[in-house]
Scaffold this motif. Structure first.
Motif, PDB file in Angstrom:
ATOM      1  N   VAL A  85    -131.129 -60.245 -77.814  1.00 47.49           N
ATOM      2  CA  VAL A  85    -130.180 -60.885 -76.905  1.00 47.49           C
ATOM      3  C   VAL A  85    -129.753 -59.838 -75.883  1.00 47.49           C
ATOM      4  N   LEU A  86    -129.906 -60.151 -74.619  1.00 46.66           N
ATOM      5  CA  LEU A  86    -129.531 -59.229 -73.550  1.00 46.66           C
ATOM      6  C   LEU A  86    -128.571 -59.937 -72.606  1.00 46.66           C
ATOM      7  N   SER A  87    -127.335 -59.453 -72.546  1.00 47.02           N
ATOM      8  CA  SER A  87    -126.335 -60.010 -71.632  1.00 47.02           C
ATOM      9  C   SER A  87    -126.339 -59.206 -70.344  1.00 47.02           C
ATOM     10  N   ILE A  88    -126.442 -59.891 -69.218  1.00 47.74           N
ATOM     11  CA  ILE A  88    -126.592 -59.244 -67.915  1.00 47.74           C
ATOM     12  C   ILE A  88    -125.411 -59.657 -67.035  1.00 47.74           C
ATOM     13  N   SER A  89    -124.511 -58.723 -66.787  1.00 55.40           N
ATOM     14  CA  SER A  89    -123.293 -59.027 -66.033  1.00 55.40           C
ATOM     15  C   SER A  89    -123.486 -58.742 -64.550  1.00 55.40           C
ATOM     16  N   SER A  90    -122.885 -59.592 -63.725  1.00 53.10           N
ATOM     17  CA  SER A  90    -122.928 -59.379 -62.271  1.00 53.10           C
ATOM     18  C   SER A  90    -121.660 -58.692 -61.771  1.00 53.10           C
ATOM     19  N   ASP A  91    -120.854 -58.160 -62.687  1.00 56.39           N
ATOM     20  CA  ASP A  91    -119.618 -57.471 -62.299  1.00 56.39           C
ATOM     21  C   ASP A  91    -119.897 -56.284 -61.397  1.00 56.39           C
ATOM     22  N   ARG A  92    -119.087 -56.120 -60.361  1.00 58.87           N
ATOM     23  CA  ARG A  92    -119.194 -54.962 -59.480  1.00 58.87           C
ATOM     24  C   ARG A  92    -118.398 -53.776 -60.021  1.00 58.87           C
ATOM     25  N   ASP A  93    -117.297 -54.060 -60.730  1.00 60.28           N
ATOM     26  CA  ASP A  93    -116.403 -53.010 -61.235  1.00 60.28           C
ATOM     27  C   ASP A  93    -116.845 -52.599 -62.635  1.00 60.28           C
ATOM     28  N   ALA A  94    -117.401 -51.411 -62.748  1.00 60.23           N
ATOM     29  CA  ALA A  94    -117.938 -50.948 -64.029  1.00 60.23           C
ATOM     30  C   ALA A  94    -116.849 -50.797 -65.076  1.00 60.23           C
TER      31      ALA A  94
ATOM     32  N   THR B 159    -129.658 -50.050 -71.141  1.00 58.16           N
ATOM     33  CA  THR B 159    -128.435 -50.778 -71.441  1.00 58.16           C
ATOM     34  C   THR B 159    -127.229 -49.848 -71.471  1.00 58.16           C
ATOM     35  N   ALA B 160    -126.049 -50.457 -71.578  1.00 55.81           N
ATOM     36  CA  ALA B 160    -124.812 -49.672 -71.670  1.00 55.81           C
ATOM     37  C   ALA B 160    -124.811 -48.801 -72.910  1.00 55.81           C
ATOM     38  N   GLN B 161    -125.569 -49.213 -73.928  1.00 56.79           N
ATOM     39  CA  GLN B 161    -125.664 -48.434 -75.164  1.00 56.79           C
ATOM     40  C   GLN B 161    -126.692 -47.313 -75.072  1.00 56.79           C
ATOM     41  N   GLY B 162    -127.363 -47.186 -73.913  1.00 60.63           N
ATOM     42  CA  GLY B 162    -128.347 -46.132 -73.732  1.00 60.63           C
ATOM     43  C   GLY B 162    -129.739 -46.494 -74.210  1.00 60.63           C
ATOM     44  N   GLU B 163    -129.954 -47.762 -74.568  1.00 58.33           N
ATOM     45  CA  GLU B 163    -131.260 -48.214 -75.050  1.00 58.33           C
ATOM     46  C   GLU B 163    -132.125 -48.665 -73.881  1.00 58.33           C
ATOM     47  N   GLU B 164    -133.378 -48.197 -73.847  1.00 59.18           N
ATOM     48  CA  GLU B 164    -134.309 -48.621 -72.808  1.00 59.18           C
ATOM     49  C   GLU B 164    -135.004 -49.895 -73.249  1.00 59.18           C
ATOM     50  N   ILE B 165    -134.920 -50.926 -72.399  1.00 56.50           N
ATOM     51  CA  ILE B 165    -135.541 -52.211 -72.709  1.00 56.50           C
ATOM     52  C   ILE B 165    -136.526 -52.572 -71.611  1.00 56.50           C
ATOM     53  N   GLU B 166    -137.753 -52.856 -71.995  1.00 57.39           N
ATOM     54  CA  GLU B 166    -138.768 -53.347 -71.066  1.00 57.39           C
ATOM     55  C   GLU B 166    -139.261 -54.684 -71.596  1.00 57.39           C
ATOM     56  N   LEU B 167    -139.155 -55.716 -70.776  1.00 60.16           N
ATOM     57  CA  LEU B 167    -139.478 -57.065 -71.228  1.00 60.16           C
ATOM     58  C   LEU B 167    -140.868 -57.146 -71.831  1.00 60.16           C
ATOM     59  N   ASP B 168    -141.841 -56.551 -71.184  1.00 55.49           N
ATOM     60  CA  ASP B 168    -143.222 -56.669 -71.660  1.00 55.49           C
ATOM     61  C   ASP B 168    -143.508 -55.808 -72.880  1.00 55.49           C
ATOM     62  N   ASP B 169    -142.487 -55.079 -73.357  1.00 56.42           N
ATOM     63  CA  ASP B 169    -142.618 -54.300 -74.581  1.00 56.42           C
ATOM     64  C   ASP B 169    -142.004 -55.047 -75.762  1.00 56.42           C
ATOM     65  N   MET B 170    -141.572 -56.300 -75.517  1.00 53.65           N
ATOM     66  CA  MET B 170    -140.912 -57.116 -76.542  1.00 53.65           C
ATOM     67  C   MET B 170    -141.895 -58.006 -77.279  1.00 53.65           C
TER      68      MET B 170
ATOM     69  N   PRO C  67    -127.125 -55.681 -76.838  1.00 58.84           N
ATOM     70  CA  PRO C  67    -127.460 -54.995 -75.574  1.00 58.84           C
ATOM     71  C   PRO C  67    -126.753 -55.596 -74.367  1.00 58.84           C
ATOM     72  N   GLN C  68    -126.122 -54.723 -73.579  1.00 60.41           N
ATOM     73  CA  GLN C  68    -125.375 -55.123 -72.388  1.00 60.41           C
ATOM     74  C   GLN C  68    -125.901 -54.363 -71.173  1.00 60.41           C
ATOM     75  N   TYR C  69    -125.989 -55.064 -70.036  1.00 62.41           N
ATOM     76  CA  TYR C  69    -126.467 -54.431 -68.807  1.00 62.41           C
ATOM     77  C   TYR C  69    -125.668 -54.978 -67.628  1.00 62.41           C
ATOM     78  N   ARG C  70    -125.317 -54.098 -66.698  1.00 63.73           N
ATOM     79  CA  ARG C  70    -124.577 -54.511 -65.505  1.00 63.73           C
ATOM     80  C   ARG C  70    -125.527 -54.518 -64.308  1.00 63.73           C
ATOM     81  N   ASP C  71    -125.762 -55.682 -63.772  1.00 61.39           N
ATOM     82  CA  ASP C  71    -126.678 -55.886 -62.642  1.00 61.39           C
ATOM     83  C   ASP C  71    -125.860 -55.884 -61.350  1.00 61.39           C
ATOM     84  N   ALA C  72    -125.266 -54.738 -61.026  1.00 63.54           N
ATOM     85  CA  ALA C  72    -124.288 -54.659 -59.936  1.00 63.54           C
ATOM     86  C   ALA C  72    -124.857 -55.059 -58.589  1.00 63.54           C
ATOM     87  N   ASP C  73    -126.119 -54.711 -58.323  1.00 66.17           N
ATOM     88  CA  ASP C  73    -126.702 -55.022 -57.015  1.00 66.17           C
ATOM     89  C   ASP C  73    -127.459 -56.349 -57.003  1.00 66.17           C
ATOM     90  N   GLY C  74    -127.450 -57.054 -58.137  1.00 69.53           N
ATOM     91  CA  GLY C  74    -128.058 -58.374 -58.192  1.00 69.53           C
ATOM     92  C   GLY C  74    -129.572 -58.395 -58.236  1.00 69.53           C
TER      93      GLY C  74
END
Length: 558
Positions: free
Chosen positions: A466-475, A417-428, A490-497
């Motif tokens: 809660v994980l917000s996943i943005s499709s923004d291209r501009d970081a 994530t943008a906060q530097g936290e590693e998230i793996e769905l199957d580890d939840m 937790p915030q994540y930018r999914d730039a390449d979709g």
């Protein structure tokens, strides 16, 4: 519980949402492959390495992702054995012997190798490798970096090793098609084992007059596509010279929607009298994209009838099994499940350690209530994979509780994530997960932001991620928006979709809720989705499950 199909969900959207990606026509580029290392013979530079190919289609392109791996070896004489496989399928083995001027090739599982004459190649001049102190390194080997457009207007980034005399990493960005990347890993510059440079003991070697055609990467668009089966063939089949087939083949390679391409490739299949393996593969790919699983089953059965190589037989049987598993909206009746199990088992008899086949076999065994066999299948998957594998943790859970494999699972992912936290769905495991697909430019997304802010605040002490996943291209724009609106979850930018494509997100805001067992529960689109109500229900279930587990442990201790 069965989720409604995505087509039904998307067709029934009557509230505010924004299309995420415009639908564009597919291109006629060829499926990326791992080309063999031809060219001048490089002597006195032994090496062993693994070359990885990954292809990500551009937004809106009707093309499957491609993953390939090659185990490459080169001895001091310049001879190069190579083992190439795609998407976990059986490997094709090549040995280029520049001393004897011959090539050997066979496929994993076969007992016969084909021998072809190899033209004498010139010996490459030895190059003095000199690098700057800050030269980029690939797997510890220094390289020269370059970037530029090639003759097809593709942007190519390359990291070249003058010492080894090949590029250790290449990234090709093709407008309107996608990104293709090659990268060498596990590079070892010692002399490889001599056994790798000859056919295995007990294998029959058959001589042929002309060498087989070799796969190329995004080459001249007039060139023929080469499947693993055709690589092993010494002559082109008769239908290839038929003008009607050639015309239909050219048309099939032109841009179009998946639906259009299915029809075009079907025409090439008909003109080849059902013999064109490559054409059948294309039909299967497009039917998978459109979700026409019954048609995909029929095409795979047709492929199974004409396939002769282990690779194509394996692909046909596994595809039949996968199609059967998709019947009845992913909840096959027992008869279909039994047929799927038989087909997947037959595929695994050809390639016993195929990861995809093993995982699918575990799923169908769980559907049939054969829990002990399902546990064994998932445990085998765990044993064959590393922790970094996308499905490794999921297989661990399924090996413990096979019933979970019968429920709709969310596509796995692992991210930082943008906060530097590693998230793996199957580890939840044990936590409820809310995925929020959004963008800073999306009006309805902004309208729902206060709701998400309250959810993050009100449920901060609950087993909820809660994980917000943005499709923004501009970081920079994305980071500024997140900071200004105090989006501290937790915030994540999914730039390449990549993540959006995995969840088939076509409009935003788009939400997915996943329960504490990792089961996909609800999919909601639009600004008036009742996200909070769904989460309350799932959190209540999570607490009840936790209490049940704790009481069970207490009873066991007593």
């Amino acid at each position: 519980m069965r989720l409604p199909s995505r087509s039904v969900l998307l067709a029934s959207v009557l509230f505010a949402s924004v299309p995420l990606v415009a639908q564009t026509a597919a291109t006629s580029h060829r499926k990326p492959t791992l080309p063999l290392q031809f060219g001048p013979v490089v002597k006195d530079a032994p090496v062993s390495a693994i070359r990885v190919l990954d292809f990500e289609p551009a937004d809106g392109v009707d093309a499957p992702k491609v993953h390939g791996e090659e185990k490459l070896f080169r001895d001091s004489a310049g001879n190069t054995p190579s083992e190439i496989s795609y998407d976990g399928g059986p490997a094709t083995i090549y040995i280029l012997d520049h001393v004897a001027n011959l090539e050997l090739t066979w496929q994993e599982g076969e007992k016969v190798a084909h021998q072809y004459p190899l033209k004498e190649a010139r010996v490459a001049e030895k190059k003095t490798a000199s690098y700057d102190a800050d030269a980029p390194k690939i797997d510890g080997v220094p390289t020269h970096y370059s970037r530029g457009l090639d003759r097809n207007s593709e942007m190519v980034d390359s990291w070249y090793s003058a010492e080894l005399q090949f590029a250790l990493a290449t990234v090709i960005n093709t407008p309107g098609w996608g990104k293709t990347s090659f990268r060498f890993t596990h590079i070892n510059q010692t002399e490889p084992d001599a056994k790798l440079f000859r056919a295995p003991e007990g294998m029959t070697v058959e001589k042929a007059g002309t060498p087989p055609p070799q796969p190329t990467l995004l080459a001249d668009k007039k060139a023929e596509d080469v499947s693993p089966a055709s690589v092993a063939a010494a002559a082109q089949p008769a239908y290839r010279s038929d003008p009607k087939f050639q015309k239909a083949y050219t048309e099939a390679r032109k841009p179009g929607t998946a639906e259009d391409l299915v029809g075009r490739w079907k025409k090439t299949v008909k003109l080849s009298n059902g013999e064109c393996i490559e054409c059948l593969d294309h039909v299967i790919d497009m039917q998978r994209v459109t979700g026409a699983y019954k048609d995909m089953q029929n095409t795979a059965e047709q492929l199974d009838k004409v396939a002769t190589s282990p690779s194509d037989k394996f692909h046909a049987k596994l595809t039949i099994g996968q199609a059967l598993l998709q019947s009845n909206y992913g909840e096959p009746k027992r008869r279909e499940a039994e047929q799927a199990e038989a087909q997947i088992r037959a595929a695994l008899e050809i390639v016993p350690n195929n990861k995809v086949g093993i995982f699918e076999h575990g799923r169908v065994l769980a559907m049939l209530g054969r829990d002990d066999e399902a546990k064994s299948a998932f445990q085998k998957y765990v044993d064959l994979t590393k922790d970094s594998d996308r499905f490794h943790l999921r297989a661990v859970r399924f090996a413990e509780t096979p019933h979970l494999a019968t429920l709709p699972s969310a596509p796995p992912f692992k991210l930082v994530t943008a906060q530097g936290e590693e998230i793996e769905l199957d580890d939840m495991h044990g936590k409820v997960v809310l995925l929020d697909f959004w963008a800073t430019w999306c009006g309805p997304c902004k309208a729902t932001l206060p709701t998400l802010q309250r959810i993050a605040k009100d449920f901060k002490d609950e087993p909820l991620v809660v994980l917000s996943i943005s499709s923004d291209r501009d970081a920079a724009v994305w980071k500024k928006f997140v900071q200004e609106h105090n989006m501290d979850w937790p915030q994540y930018r999914d730039a390449d979709g990549t993540l959006g494509n995995a969840y088939n997100v076509k409009a935003i805001p788009h939400y997915f809720t996943i329960d504490s067992n990792g089961v996909l529960q609800t999919e909601m689109i639009g600004s008036d989705a009742d996200v909070r109500g769904k989460l309350k229900k799932l959190l209540k279930q999570a607490h009840e499950s936790q209490e049940h587990t704790q009481s069970g442990q207490a009873g066991a201790e007593y």
